[in-house]
Design a protein around this motif. Structure first.
Motif, PDB file in Angstrom:
ATOM      1  N   ALA A 149       2.613   8.101   6.363  1.00  0.00           N
ATOM      2  CA  ALA A 149       2.956   8.009   4.945  1.00  0.00           C
ATOM      3  C   ALA A 149       1.805   8.474   4.067  1.00  0.00           C
ATOM      4  N   PHE A 150       0.606   8.588   4.639  1.00  0.00           N
ATOM      5  CA  PHE A 150      -0.574   8.933   3.853  1.00  0.00           C
ATOM      6  C   PHE A 150      -1.153  10.292   4.256  1.00  0.00           C
ATOM      7  N   ARG A 151      -0.367  11.054   4.995  1.00  0.00           N
ATOM      8  CA  ARG A 151      -0.766  12.410   5.381  1.00  0.00           C
ATOM      9  C   ARG A 151       0.006  13.418   4.538  1.00  0.00           C
ATOM     10  N   ALA A 177       0.758   9.342  -4.462  1.00  0.00           N
ATOM     11  CA  ALA A 177      -0.472   9.857  -5.064  1.00  0.00           C
ATOM     12  C   ALA A 177      -1.441  10.351  -3.991  1.00  0.00           C
ATOM     13  N   VAL A 178      -1.522   9.625  -2.889  1.00  0.00           N
ATOM     14  CA  VAL A 178      -2.412  10.033  -1.803  1.00  0.00           C
ATOM     15  C   VAL A 178      -1.984  11.377  -1.229  1.00  0.00           C
ATOM     16  N   ALA A 186       0.823  -1.215   0.000  1.00  0.00           N
ATOM     17  CA  ALA A 186       0.000   0.000   0.000  1.00  0.00           C
ATOM     18  C   ALA A 186       0.852   1.259   0.000  1.00  0.00           C
ATOM     19  N   LEU A 187       2.108   1.145   0.404  1.00  0.00           N
ATOM     20  CA  LEU A 187       2.987   2.315   0.355  1.00  0.00           C
ATOM     21  C   LEU A 187       3.189   2.805  -1.085  1.00  0.00           C
ATOM     22  N   VAL A 218      -6.426   7.316  -4.952  1.00  0.00           N
ATOM     23  CA  VAL A 218      -5.710   6.175  -5.507  1.00  0.00           C
ATOM     24  C   VAL A 218      -6.361   5.812  -6.834  1.00  0.00           C
ATOM     25  N   ASP A 219      -5.571   5.721  -7.893  1.00  0.00           N
ATOM     26  CA  ASP A 219      -6.065   5.262  -9.195  1.00  0.00           C
ATOM     27  C   ASP A 219      -5.871   3.751  -9.286  1.00  0.00           C
TER      28      ASP A 219
END
Length: 279
Positions: free
Chosen positions: A276-278, A144-145, A138-139, A151-152
């Motif tokens: 990692a998603f912020r 992109a996030v 998922a990383l 997410v594409d």
């Protein structure tokens, strides 16, 4: 007992090495670039490039067990050197792709199957770990996030029982240290089959921000991966996504059977990696 860990910069090996050291075992961390490794005290480091057979003899000298990354190019040479060095057991990090219906035509399965066959034909007892998709994959969505909040993906409904890499490491400790578990293939999964949409929703909750999934064409997705993914691997993944679109992935209890604890959830991985998603 000295245990050689190949691919020591990988997600599983970096968890496995300290677990083995905590048990007082002699560990030799192998990598094509061992100077880049961050290792616990007492762990040896050695050059072992699975694309360069000249590095095999020194890496394997005095080794009893090997945790082997699946690299088929020189597997016969590696196993011949291992046998000559007196290696008594190899644990292979394979993939559940080898038990998928399209294994005969899937590039990811072909790579792992070649190494499994090499072990079968060698004189060394072996144990095979066959995990499904890694939670850490998922990383690959993180950039992109961060940039777009989305997410594409060509198949947002594609399901996978993704597994926390720490569970693979725990399973590897078990099969490396408990002789009664050796000599078999172990299919490892997380505790639940989750779609891409469900995984992204879990990441959104962990990161504390809204995230969306955009359905894109297979061609657009493949083009977006071209800089870092071989076309054959991209095609294999597309085949997996298509065949699991809207269909539950297999879930096993093997992690708990080997380790004594339930498999970690994707939610736990998401909380650990939320930064990692912020933005």
């Amino acid at each position: 007992m000295t245990i050689l860990i190949t691919g020591s910069r990988g997600k599983v090996a970096t968890s496995l090495i300290p677990l083995l050291r905590e048990r007082g075992l002699d560990v030799r961390a192998a990598s094509a670039s061992p100077d880049k490794l961050s290792l616990p005290d007492g762990v040896q480091r050695v050059v072992c490039d699975l694309d360069d057979p000249a590095t095999f003899p020194a890496a394997l000298a005095g080794v009893e067990s090997v945790f082997l990354y699946a690299s088929p190019k020189h597997i016969e040479a590696f196993l011949a050197e291992a046998e000559a060095a007196g290696v008594r057991h190899v644990v292979l990090l394979s993939s559940s792709s080898v038990i998928e219906p399209d294994a005969d035509t899937n590039a990811i399965a072909a790579m792992h199957s070649a190494v499994e066959r090499g072990l079968e034909h060698s004189g060394i007892p072996s144990t095979v770990l066959q995990p499904g998709g890694f939670a850490g994959n998922a990383l690959g969505w993180a950039w992109a996030v961060k940039a777009t909040g989305a997410v594409d993906h060509p198949f947002p409904g594609a399901q996978s029982a993704v597994i926390h890499e720490a569970d693979i490491a725990d399973a590897a400790v078990a099969v490396l240290t408990r002789p009664e578990l050796r000599g078999r293939a172990h299919h490892l999964t997380g505790p639940a089959s989750l779609s891409v949409t469900e995984q992204v929703a879990i990441l959104a909750e962990a990161a504390g921000r809204p995230l969306t999934v955009n359905a894109v064409s297979a061609e657009a997705w493949k083009a977006s991966t071209a800089e870092f993914m071989p076309p054959a691997v991209a095609e294999a993944l597309l085949g997996y996504f298509a065949s699991h679109n809207g269909l539950p992935d297999a879930v096993t209890n093997t992690v708990e059977e080997l380790t004594g604890h339930p498999a970690r959830t994707f939610e736990s991985w998401a909380r650990e990696n939320a930064d990692a998603f912020r933005p």
